[in-house]
Scaffold this motif. Structure first.
Motif, PDB file in Angstrom:
ATOM      1  N   GLN A 126       0.089  15.716  21.117  1.00  0.00           N
ATOM      2  CA  GLN A 126       0.398  16.071  22.505  1.00  0.00           C
ATOM      3  C   GLN A 126      -0.229  17.391  22.947  1.00  0.00           C
ATOM      4  N   PHE A 150       5.126  10.165  15.745  1.00  0.00           N
ATOM      5  CA  PHE A 150       4.673   8.894  16.341  1.00  0.00           C
ATOM      6  C   PHE A 150       3.267   8.473  15.906  1.00  0.00           C
ATOM      7  N   ASN A 179       9.588  11.855  13.317  1.00  0.00           N
ATOM      8  CA  ASN A 179      10.169  12.189  14.603  1.00  0.00           C
ATOM      9  C   ASN A 179      10.673  10.904  15.253  1.00  0.00           C
ATOM     10  N   GLU A 180      11.956  10.838  15.491  1.00  0.00           N
ATOM     11  CA  GLU A 180      12.574   9.746  16.253  1.00  0.00           C
ATOM     12  C   GLU A 180      12.116   8.338  15.844  1.00  0.00           C
ATOM     13  N   LEU A 209      13.325   5.593  18.171  1.00  0.00           N
ATOM     14  CA  LEU A 209      13.064   5.630  19.621  1.00  0.00           C
ATOM     15  C   LEU A 209      12.719   4.248  20.197  1.00  0.00           C
ATOM     16  N   TYR A 235      17.997  14.200  25.533  1.00  0.00           N
ATOM     17  CA  TYR A 235      17.502  14.461  26.892  1.00  0.00           C
ATOM     18  C   TYR A 235      18.491  14.077  27.980  1.00  0.00           C
ATOM     19  N   GLU A 267      14.949  18.889  19.321  1.00  0.00           N
ATOM     20  CA  GLU A 267      14.382  18.773  20.682  1.00  0.00           C
ATOM     21  C   GLU A 267      15.523  18.673  21.682  1.00  0.00           C
ATOM     22  N   TRP A 316      12.294  21.500  23.565  1.00  0.00           N
ATOM     23  CA  TRP A 316      11.095  20.720  23.883  1.00  0.00           C
ATOM     24  C   TRP A 316      10.776  20.984  25.331  1.00  0.00           C
ATOM     25  N   GLU A 341       2.311  13.901  27.858  1.00  0.00           N
ATOM     26  CA  GLU A 341       3.602  13.215  27.746  1.00  0.00           C
ATOM     27  C   GLU A 341       3.374  11.703  27.620  1.00  0.00           C
ATOM     28  N   TRP A 342       2.677  11.302  26.569  1.00  0.00           N
ATOM     29  CA  TRP A 342       2.463   9.904  26.211  1.00  0.00           C
ATOM     30  C   TRP A 342       2.017   9.066  27.407  1.00  0.00           C
ATOM     31  N   PHE A 389       7.578  19.438  30.686  1.00  0.00           N
ATOM     32  CA  PHE A 389       8.711  19.842  29.846  1.00  0.00           C
ATOM     33  C   PHE A 389       8.559  21.285  29.350  1.00  0.00           C
TER      34      PHE A 389
HETATM   35  C1  BGC Z   1       9.449  13.015  21.800  1.00  0.00           C
HETATM   36  C2  BGC Z   1       8.385  13.878  22.443  1.00  0.00           C
HETATM   37  C3  BGC Z   1       8.384  13.656  23.941  1.00  0.00           C
HETATM   38  C4  BGC Z   1       9.743  14.028  24.482  1.00  0.00           C
HETATM   39  C5  BGC Z   1       9.884  13.961  25.993  1.00  0.00           C
HETATM   40  C6  BGC Z   1      10.727  12.901  22.581  1.00  0.00           C
HETATM   41  O1  BGC Z   1      11.118  11.564  22.558  1.00  0.00           O
HETATM   42  O2  BGC Z   1       9.674  13.426  20.478  1.00  0.00           O
HETATM   43  O3  BGC Z   1       7.165  13.582  21.849  1.00  0.00           O
HETATM   44  O4  BGC Z   1       7.367  14.346  24.577  1.00  0.00           O
HETATM   45  O5  BGC Z   1      10.702  13.176  23.928  1.00  0.00           O
HETATM   46  O6  BGC Z   1       9.756  12.684  26.476  1.00  0.00           O
END
Ligand code: BGC
Length: 439
Positions: A51, A146, A189-190, A193, A305, A355, A393, A400-401, A409
């Motif tokens: 990222q 990821f 990481n996650e 998800l 989040y 995060e 984060w 952002e993907w 962010f």
């Molecule tokens: C991820 C990050 C992503 C962030 C905000 C998380 O799920 O680890 O890579 O940028 O959320 O969407």
């Protein structure tokens, strides 16, 4: 005396009224003595290799970003050019008053072809770790955020059981080369998800497109299958990732027994919606296997989040009239208190918030988010949860993907043409908590 008593009573009433209205009881927050946290509390900001580094051409994501059509709004390109500007990024972490930098080491750079190791890439991450140490910063390293090497995705990614060995080998190699430079690491990481996203109707609708994307990517790299972490068949991938995590922890510990190891989970404050809710089914699918998988880890990374309200068939959209973030989520910082308490109860492990943040173009809302999230974290500490860190984060506005550069962010903005970094007021605000080590 009478005066003090009646003021206290007034505060209790005001606090109760505010709580009934769903707001933070301001009087209580303003008048309670801030908690002093443990002296080794991690205060940090996070990034992920793909990222921020830019030019991560050997990753699975780079392939998917360049398909036509692609699920990505635009390719990652130079991202924040952190591959070259990493020193400036670390200087900023220090300048903000934080004591920890979380960043990723990119497998696709360290092992660009199966079994070919890049000493230059390892040396690059070594320099980053040494510089953190020189500035008195701790490093928390992510082995897999990821992205995977394109050759790994082309060999079936996490869906192929024999690929587990390849990840374990990478982790051991990286731990040998770099493991004395950091105190904490996340294997994954996650990894939950994708399962969590599959409860969102829009994501479910996009699944056929992901399958087409994987097929197109396979053609592109000359393989008969291509499996990216987020678009993999989760029923096949997750059991292998669980084994990969546990074996990677063993392998890293065999090299560096002193490291604190875990993984991070994407955790929403999961709430039952009106009517018959599928909440329990969602928890069983998205969280339960991972809560079990981390039972022996040194800590659990919680990444939050907001909240998810679960209806009979999936997550419900936010109610009309609520404040939304740039990613369309409800602005709901209170989720952190709930997820931290839940993760501690479900796993019995110490917690590091690895995060937490908000996508917004209005930095004053990020400040409000931080204040409210940290107030909740303080309540979790009061309730006896062993919380060992808070890592925001993100350090930078970054890639952002699928949303590319449209969701912000960062505690620090990055000029898209010059890559110049500018600290936002929220960055200094978080630094004030860190400098005083109080919430
Ligand atoms: C991820 C990050 C992503 C962030 C905000 C998380 O799920 O680890 O890579 O940028 O959320 O969407």
């Amino acid at each position: 005396m009478v005066d003090i008593m009646s003021r206290r009573r007034l505060m209790q009433v005001a606090g109760a009224a505010a709580m009934m209205a769903g707001a933070t009881p301001l009087f209580a927050a303003a008048t309670r003595k801030p908690r002093v946290l443990r002296s080794d509390f991690l205060w940090g900001a996070a990034t992920a290799g793909h990222q921020v580094e830019g030019g991560n051409v050997n990753s699975d994501s780079w392939v998917s970003e360049h398909l036509k059509p692609s699920a990505f709004a635009e390719p990652s390109g130079d991202a924040c050019d952190s591959w070259n500007r990493w020193r400036e990024d670390i200087d900023i972490v220090k300048r903000l008053g934080l004591n920890t930098y979380r960043f990723g080491i990119e497998w696709s750079r360290i092992e660009p072809e199966r079994g070919e190791w890049s000493l230059a890439a390892l040396a690059h991450y070594r320099q980053m770790l040494d510089y953190c140490a020189q500035l008195g910063l701790r490093a928390l390293v992510t082995y897999s955020h990821f992205t995977v090497p394109r050759w790994f995705a082309a060999a079936g990614g996490w869906e192929e059981p024999s690929n587990v060995d390849l990840f374990v080998r990478f982790c051991e190699k990286a731990a040998r080369a770099l493991g004395d430079g950091y105190s904490h690491a996340l294997t994954f990481n996650e990894p939950n998800l994708a399962a969590q996203l599959s409860w969102q109707p829009e994501f479910r609708q996009a699944m056929p497109m992901f399958a087409m994307g994987n097929a197109a990517a396979a053609r592109q790299v000359g393989s008969d299958r291509f499996s990216s972490t987020l678009t993999a068949d989760q029923a096949r991938a997750v059991p292998h990732q669980i084994v990969a995590h546990q074996r990677a922890v063993e392998a890293i510990k065999s090299v560096r027994p002193d490291l604190q190891l875990g993984l991070s989970l994407s955790m929403a404050d999961e709430q039952a919606g009106p009517g018959k809710s599928a909440l329990q089914r969602k928890i069983a699918e998205v969280y339960a296997p991972w809560f079990e998988a981390v039972a022996k880890d040194d800590f659990v990374g919680v990444q939050t989040y907001g909240r998810a309200v679960v209806g009979p068939d999936g997550d419900l959209p936010p109610l009309g009239g609520v404040e939304l973030t740039q990613t369309g989520m409800e602005f709901y910082p209170e989720a952190l208190e709930a997820t931290v308490k839940w993760a501690a109860k479900a796993t019995g492990r110490p917690i590091i918030v690895t995060e937490n943040g908000v996508a917004t173009g209005d930095d004053s809302r990020r400040i409000a988010f931080i204040d409210r999230a940290l107030a909740g974290l303080g309540r979790a500490v009061d309730a006896g949860v062993d919380v060992r860190g808070y890592i925001h984060w993100s350090l930078l506005d970054n890639f952002e993907w699928n949303r590319a550069y449209t969701a912000r962010f960062g505690l620090v903005s990055v000029d898209r043409n010059t890559f110049a970094r500018t600290i936002k007021p929220s960055g200094s605000h978080l630094g004030t908590y860190a400098r005083t080590n109080r919430i």
